[in-house]
Motif scaffolding. Structure first.
Motif, PDB file in Angstrom:
ATOM      1  N   ASN A 143       0.799  -1.222   0.000  1.00 17.65           N
ATOM      2  CA  ASN A 143       0.000   0.000   0.000  1.00 17.65           C
ATOM      3  C   ASN A 143       0.833   1.274   0.000  1.00 17.65           C
ATOM      4  O   ASN A 143       0.290   2.370  -0.158  1.00 17.65           O
ATOM      5  N   MET A 144       2.148   1.140   0.190  1.00 18.18           N
ATOM      6  CA  MET A 144       3.041   2.301   0.163  1.00 18.18           C
ATOM      7  C   MET A 144       4.236   1.975  -0.724  1.00 18.18           C
ATOM      8  O   MET A 144       4.603   0.819  -0.909  1.00 18.18           O
ATOM      9  N   ARG A 145       4.848   3.029  -1.277  1.00 20.14           N
ATOM     10  CA  ARG A 145       6.039   2.875  -2.118  1.00 20.14           C
ATOM     11  C   ARG A 145       7.050   3.949  -1.739  1.00 20.14           C
ATOM     12  O   ARG A 145       6.726   4.947  -1.115  1.00 20.14           O
ATOM     13  N   LYS A 146       8.297   3.704  -2.154  1.00 16.12           N
ATOM     14  CA  LYS A 146       9.383   4.640  -1.866  1.00 16.12           C
ATOM     15  C   LYS A 146       9.244   5.890  -2.730  1.00 16.12           C
ATOM     16  O   LYS A 146       8.957   5.810  -3.921  1.00 16.12           O
ATOM     17  N   ARG A 147       9.462   7.050  -2.105  1.00 13.75           N
ATOM     18  CA  ARG A 147       9.476   8.313  -2.828  1.00 13.75           C
ATOM     19  C   ARG A 147      10.595   9.166  -2.255  1.00 13.75           C
ATOM     20  O   ARG A 147      10.432   9.840  -1.249  1.00 13.75           O
ATOM     21  N   ASP A 148      11.752   9.125  -2.925  1.00  5.55           N
ATOM     22  CA  ASP A 148      12.889   9.914  -2.457  1.00  5.55           C
ATOM     23  C   ASP A 148      13.066  11.149  -3.337  1.00  5.55           C
ATOM     24  O   ASP A 148      12.251  11.438  -4.216  1.00  5.55           O
ATOM     25  N   ARG A 149      14.132  11.887  -3.108  1.00  2.02           N
ATOM     26  CA  ARG A 149      14.366  13.120  -3.856  1.00  2.02           C
ATOM     27  C   ARG A 149      14.509  12.849  -5.354  1.00  2.02           C
ATOM     28  O   ARG A 149      14.020  13.616  -6.182  1.00  2.02           O
ATOM     29  N   ASP A 150      15.193  11.754  -5.683  1.00  2.00           N
ATOM     30  CA  ASP A 150      15.378  11.454  -7.099  1.00  2.00           C
ATOM     31  C   ASP A 150      14.043  11.173  -7.782  1.00  2.00           C
ATOM     32  O   ASP A 150      13.846  11.552  -8.946  1.00  2.00           O
ATOM     33  N   MET A 151      13.138  10.505  -7.074  1.00  2.00           N
ATOM     34  CA  MET A 151      11.822  10.236  -7.659  1.00  2.00           C
ATOM     35  C   MET A 151      11.087  11.544  -7.917  1.00  2.00           C
ATOM     36  O   MET A 151      10.464  11.726  -8.973  1.00  2.00           O
ATOM     37  N   ILE A 152      11.154  12.477  -6.974  1.00  2.00           N
ATOM     38  CA  ILE A 152      10.490  13.774  -7.157  1.00  2.00           C
ATOM     39  C   ILE A 152      11.132  14.526  -8.314  1.00  2.00           C
ATOM     40  O   ILE A 152      10.441  15.125  -9.144  1.00  2.00           O
ATOM     41  N   ARG A 153      12.458  14.487  -8.403  1.00  2.00           N
ATOM     42  CA  ARG A 153      13.137  15.144  -9.533  1.00  2.00           C
ATOM     43  C   ARG A 153      12.681  14.558 -10.863  1.00  2.00           C
ATOM     44  O   ARG A 153      12.568  15.283 -11.862  1.00  2.00           O
ATOM     45  N   SER A 154      12.414  13.261 -10.889  1.00  2.00           N
ATOM     46  CA  SER A 154      12.065  12.605 -12.148  1.00  2.00           C
ATOM     47  C   SER A 154      10.741  13.106 -12.716  1.00  2.00           C
ATOM     48  O   SER A 154      10.511  12.985 -13.923  1.00  2.00           O
ATOM     49  N   ILE A 155       9.876  13.660 -11.866  1.00  2.00           N
ATOM     50  CA  ILE A 155       8.606  14.192 -12.350  1.00  2.00           C
ATOM     51  C   ILE A 155       8.860  15.243 -13.428  1.00  2.00           C
ATOM     52  O   ILE A 155       8.120  15.347 -14.414  1.00  2.00           O
ATOM     53  N   ALA A 156       9.932  16.017 -13.238  1.00  2.00           N
ATOM     54  CA  ALA A 156      10.223  17.121 -14.155  1.00  2.00           C
ATOM     55  C   ALA A 156      11.242  16.765 -15.232  1.00  2.00           C
ATOM     56  O   ALA A 156      11.456  17.541 -16.155  1.00  2.00           O
ATOM     57  N   THR A 157      11.873  15.568 -15.120  1.00  2.00           N
ATOM     58  CA  THR A 157      12.936  15.244 -16.072  1.00  2.00           C
ATOM     59  C   THR A 157      12.662  14.019 -16.939  1.00  2.00           C
ATOM     60  O   THR A 157      13.309  13.840 -17.961  1.00  2.00           O
ATOM     61  N   ARG A 158      11.711  13.181 -16.568  1.00  2.00           N
ATOM     62  CA  ARG A 158      11.576  11.897 -17.259  1.00  2.00           C
ATOM     63  C   ARG A 158      11.098  12.040 -18.701  1.00  2.00           C
ATOM     64  O   ARG A 158      11.383  11.177 -19.541  1.00  2.00           O
ATOM     65  N   ASP A 159      10.341  13.087 -19.000  1.00  2.00           N
ATOM     66  CA  ASP A 159       9.806  13.252 -20.349  1.00  2.00           C
ATOM     67  C   ASP A 159      10.690  14.131 -21.223  1.00  2.00           C
ATOM     68  O   ASP A 159      11.040  13.760 -22.343  1.00  2.00           O
ATOM     69  N   ARG A 160      11.033  15.299 -20.724  1.00  2.00           N
ATOM     70  CA  ARG A 160      11.772  16.279 -21.516  1.00  2.00           C
ATOM     71  C   ARG A 160      12.547  17.195 -20.576  1.00  2.00           C
ATOM     72  O   ARG A 160      12.035  18.219 -20.141  1.00  2.00           O
ATOM     73  N   PRO A 161      13.789  16.849 -20.247  1.00  2.00           N
ATOM     74  CA  PRO A 161      14.586  17.748 -19.408  1.00  2.00           C
ATOM     75  C   PRO A 161      14.657  19.133 -20.018  1.00  2.00           C
ATOM     76  O   PRO A 161      14.764  19.301 -21.236  1.00  2.00           O
ATOM     77  N   GLY A 162      14.575  20.137 -19.147  1.00  2.00           N
ATOM     78  CA  GLY A 162      14.615  21.514 -19.605  1.00  2.00           C
ATOM     79  C   GLY A 162      13.269  22.194 -19.633  1.00  2.00           C
ATOM     80  O   GLY A 162      13.194  23.420 -19.769  1.00  2.00           O
ATOM     81  N   THR A 163      12.202  21.430 -19.505  1.00  2.00           N
ATOM     82  CA  THR A 163      10.867  22.040 -19.510  1.00  2.00           C
ATOM     83  C   THR A 163      10.484  22.576 -18.136  1.00  2.00           C
ATOM     84  O   THR A 163       9.502  23.315 -18.017  1.00  2.00           O
ATOM     85  N   SER A 164      11.223  22.189 -17.099  1.00  2.00           N
ATOM     86  CA  SER A 164      11.040  22.739 -15.759  1.00  2.00           C
ATOM     87  C   SER A 164      12.398  23.149 -15.210  1.00  2.00           C
ATOM     88  O   SER A 164      13.428  22.552 -15.558  1.00  2.00           O
ATOM     89  N   ASP A 165      12.395  24.144 -14.336  1.00  2.00           N
ATOM     90  CA  ASP A 165      13.625  24.645 -13.732  1.00  2.00           C
ATOM     91  C   ASP A 165      14.052  23.692 -12.612  1.00  2.00           C
ATOM     92  O   ASP A 165      13.289  23.470 -11.662  1.00  2.00           O
ATOM     93  N   PRO A 166      15.262  23.114 -12.678  1.00  2.00           N
ATOM     94  CA  PRO A 166      15.708  22.192 -11.623  1.00  2.00           C
ATOM     95  C   PRO A 166      15.660  22.808 -10.228  1.00  2.00           C
ATOM     96  O   PRO A 166      15.394  22.101  -9.252  1.00  2.00           O
ATOM     97  N   ALA A 167      15.903  24.107 -10.116  1.00  2.00           N
ATOM     98  CA  ALA A 167      15.871  24.751  -8.797  1.00  2.00           C
ATOM     99  C   ALA A 167      14.478  24.693  -8.199  1.00  2.00           C
ATOM    100  O   ALA A 167      14.319  24.553  -6.975  1.00  2.00           O
ATOM    101  N   VAL A 168      13.451  24.784  -9.044  1.00  2.00           N
ATOM    102  CA  VAL A 168      12.079  24.712  -8.562  1.00  2.00           C
ATOM    103  C   VAL A 168      11.769  23.311  -8.044  1.00  2.00           C
ATOM    104  O   VAL A 168      11.134  23.137  -6.994  1.00  2.00           O
ATOM    105  N   VAL A 169      12.235  22.314  -8.768  1.00  2.00           N
ATOM    106  CA  VAL A 169      11.986  20.935  -8.361  1.00  2.00           C
ATOM    107  C   VAL A 169      12.709  20.625  -7.049  1.00  2.00           C
ATOM    108  O   VAL A 169      12.206  19.856  -6.216  1.00  2.00           O
ATOM    109  N   GLU A 170      13.880  21.228  -6.837  1.00  2.00           N
ATOM    110  CA  GLU A 170      14.581  21.026  -5.572  1.00  2.00           C
ATOM    111  C   GLU A 170      13.784  21.613  -4.414  1.00  2.00           C
ATOM    112  O   GLU A 170      13.725  21.031  -3.326  1.00  2.00           O
ATOM    113  N   VAL A 171      13.167  22.766  -4.628  1.00  2.00           N
ATOM    114  CA  VAL A 171      12.314  23.347  -3.589  1.00  2.00           C
ATOM    115  C   VAL A 171      11.133  22.429  -3.308  1.00  2.00           C
ATOM    116  O   VAL A 171      10.765  22.206  -2.142  1.00  2.00           O
ATOM    117  N   LEU A 172      10.526  21.893  -4.375  1.00  2.00           N
ATOM    118  CA  LEU A 172       9.428  20.946  -4.179  1.00  2.00           C
ATOM    119  C   LEU A 172       9.900  19.747  -3.361  1.00  2.00           C
ATOM    120  O   LEU A 172       9.202  19.311  -2.427  1.00  2.00           O
TER     121      LEU A 172
END
Length: 338
Positions: free
Chosen positions: A209-238
């Motif tokens: 019922n639960m899964r791992k969600r670390d910083r890299d997983m959160i970063r992947s939300i903005a990078t897995r499709d097209r890196p550059g479409t989101s600001d990495p600094a913003v994703v780090e704040v998230l």
């Protein structure tokens, strides 16, 4: 990273409370209009109850509510699988506005959001917080909004599985819906490379019922499709904001999106709908969304593709395109001829 004035806290039980029932029974049919507003952004947190489960809610608007003032249209933002409601209210110094709540409050809306069960500040259970659970969360949440605003119908803006939650709620409670915005939505999931990859873990989602969600997983939300479409600094704040709630997140929406689609049936969604897809989104394939769009029964519907964006339109560098199309859709004039 959220600015708030928690001077007042409200706890309201789930469906059928007397105060909400009274409001719903006597509210006049006054149309709320979004009028751009200036002034200080007021905020407050609330608590809904789904049975014994506390559900955290958050609200922003220009100025504190005052008795007798004109109603403002309510827009409710519904979060997705791997983040909490903080995704809609980020403060990123030096990067411009990243809070949807701030932006739409200035547009004249009364903005609400919530943490779903097992997310953020909301209660923890042994459940997996699937789409059906999210619908029950929203049923409890709208009772709080009805009590606080006296209004009975609300706009919903959902991103990714938040769009599925909002759509499933719209099927269950059409009388509560004004207009719907589904961003990064998926219908049957056909042609989705992200969902195909995710389905490799289907046995795990069925048994955990639960899964791992670390910083890299959160970063992947903005990078897995097209890196550059989101600001990495913003994703780090998230990531900074999200990791305060731990490195575990529910599997329910992942299970639904890999094994149980469709969970939203277009012929049962009666309200006006705006479908928003990022150009490079790896989940929401265009033919999949087009099939959903073509089956919607309401002629008041739009499908927009945002250039230079990927899955997360709320966090995109081109996020103002999302603001624009959403605001335009939520403030559409009432048609003279139907």
């Amino acid at each position: 990273m959220m600015s708030s004035d928690h001077s007042r806290r409200t706890m309201i039980k789930g469906i059928g409370i007397a105060t909400a029932a009274g409001v719903l029974g006597t509210a006049t049919a006054q149309a709320a209009t979004a009028v751009p507003a200036e002034g200080e952004i007021w905020s407050n947190e609330y608590w809904a109850k789904k049975g014994d489960i506390p559900l955290w809610m958050f609200r922003k608007r220009i100025g504190a509510p005052k008795p007798g003032e004109p109603a403002r249209p309510v827009v409710f933002f519904v979060h997705g699988s791997s983040v909490t409601a903080r995704v809609f209210d980020l403060t990123v110094p030096g990067k411009g506005e990243y809070s949807l709540l701030n932006t739409f409050a200035r547009y004249g809306f009364d903005c609400w959001t919530m943490d779903h069960e097992n997310y953020g500040k909301s209660g923890r259970t042994s459940g997996n917080a699937d789409i059906a659970s999210g619908v029950e969360d929203l049923k409890a949440a709208v009772e709080v909004i009805a009590h606080e605003t006296g209004q009975r119908r609300y706009h919903f803006v959902g991103e990714s599985s938040g769009a599925l939650r909002a759509g499933a709620f719209a099927m269950a409670a059409p009388e509560r819906i004004d207009r719907l915005v589904f961003a990064a939505f998926t219908y049957k999931g056909e042609g989705s490379p992200t969902l195909a990859k995710r389905a490799e873990q289907l046995a795990y989602y069925r048994s955990h019922n639960m899964r791992k969600r670390d910083r890299d997983m959160i970063r992947s939300i903005a990078t897995r499709d097209r890196p550059g479409t989101s600001d990495p600094a913003v994703v780090e704040v998230l990531a900074d904001v999200e990791m305060q709630f731990g490195d575990q997140i529910p599997t329910g929406t992942y299970l639904d999106m890999t094994a149980n689609l469709p969970v939203v049936h277009p012929e049962k969604v009666l309200a006006p709908v705006l479908l928003v897809r990022g150009e490079y989104d790896g989940i929401a394939a265009v033919p999949d969304i087009e099939e959903f769009f073509n089956k919607l029964p309401n002629g008041d519907r739009q499908f927009v593709i945002l250039p230079g964006t990927a899955h997360s339109v709320a966090l995109a560098t081109n996020r103002e395109l999302f603001w624009h199309v959403t605001r335009a859709f939520l403030t559409m004039p009432t048609p003279i001829v139907t």
